[in-house]
Motif scaffolding. Structure first.
Motif, PDB file in Angstrom:
ATOM      1  N   ARG A  17      56.179  68.735  62.185  1.00 21.19           N
ATOM      2  CA  ARG A  17      56.750  67.395  62.332  1.00 21.19           C
ATOM      3  C   ARG A  17      57.595  67.301  63.592  1.00 21.19           C
ATOM      4  N   ARG A  18      58.068  68.425  64.105  1.00 23.51           N
ATOM      5  CA  ARG A  18      58.857  68.414  65.331  1.00 23.51           C
ATOM      6  C   ARG A  18      58.015  67.961  66.514  1.00 23.51           C
ATOM      7  N   SER A  20      55.757  65.603  68.317  1.00 19.83           N
ATOM      8  CA  SER A  20      55.351  64.213  68.224  1.00 19.83           C
ATOM      9  C   SER A  20      54.132  63.994  69.107  1.00 19.83           C
ATOM     10  N   SER A  55      66.690  57.688  56.411  1.00 18.52           N
ATOM     11  CA  SER A  55      65.991  58.538  55.446  1.00 18.52           C
ATOM     12  C   SER A  55      65.838  59.945  56.003  1.00 18.52           C
ATOM     13  N   PHE A  56      65.265  60.866  55.206  1.00 17.32           N
ATOM     14  CA  PHE A  56      65.055  62.238  55.648  1.00 17.32           C
ATOM     15  C   PHE A  56      64.126  62.319  56.857  1.00 17.32           C
ATOM     16  N   SER A  57      63.189  61.390  56.969  1.00 17.83           N
ATOM     17  CA  SER A  57      62.270  61.420  58.102  1.00 17.83           C
ATOM     18  C   SER A  57      62.896  60.837  59.364  1.00 17.83           C
ATOM     19  N   GLY A  58      64.077  60.272  59.271  1.00 12.56           N
ATOM     20  CA  GLY A  58      64.737  59.702  60.430  1.00 12.56           C
ATOM     21  C   GLY A  58      64.537  58.214  60.579  1.00 12.56           C
TER      22      GLY A  58
END
Length: 187
Positions: A17-18, A20, A55-58
């Motif tokens: 996920r880091r 992009s 949220s946790f995903s930003g």
């Protein structure tokens, strides 16, 4: 699906996920950090808004929109003195018809648009005089004056005590118009 490394002999980096879409997948993390420290900008994928909760995903967390709930009043008739006044509506109908089509000539090409314009104008003028909780239904019939016989009738289901209507007729040498407004109490 694995991506091929630019340099031969090195294993490709695993997707995370880091990484992009905009970042360089095959570059080591240290070189990406150096590009940020050198004044470069890291491009983001999604629209970012400045809000308090994330949220946790930003991504920003939006509060649910609260709906306004209305309660029934259970009124079945208007207040005293707040009824549809047919005589005032009659005067509005006559004045609008006389002022807007007083010397007009019948033209079949624009008669539909003229009837629609008259209907909207009458409804807006009568709405200014109408008490709240009344629905207005406005009809305008426009035709060529050719010494023909014509009868226009309307029928509706309503409360005799609270609902009412007004009607006006206009004729000149080339056209006729019949305008009707029904005021119906609605709670």
């Amino acid at each position: 699906m694995h991506l091929q490394s630019i340099e031969e002999g090195k294993a490709p980096l695993p997707l995370s996920r880091r990484s992009s879409i905009m970042s360089i997948l095959n570059a080591p993390f240290s070189s990406r950090r150096n590009s940020l420290a050198a004044g470069g900008r890291r491009l983001s994928v999604g629209p970012w808004m400045h809000c308090g909760r994330v949220s946790f995903s930003g991504l920003p967390v939006f509060e649910p929109i609260r709906e306004t709930h209305y309660e029934n009043t259970y009124k079945t008739q208007p207040d005293k003195g707040c009824r549809f006044n047919a005589s005032q509506a009659q005067q509005v109908l006559e004045s609008v018809l006389n002022s807007y089509i007083g010397d007009a000539k019948y033209n079949p090409a624009n008669s539909g648009q003229l009837a629609q314009t008259l209907s909207d104008l009458i409804r807006n003028r009568v709405k200014e005089l109408t008490p709240p909780h009344y629905k207005l239904v406005c009809n305008v019939f426009l035709g060529q004056q050719a010494n023909q016989g014509l009868q226009i009738a309307s029928q509706s289901l309503w409360d005799v005590e609270n609902d009412n209507f007004a009607s006006a007729t206009f004729t000149n040498s080339t056209l006729f118009a019949v305008a009707t407004v029904h005021g119906l109490y609605f709670e």
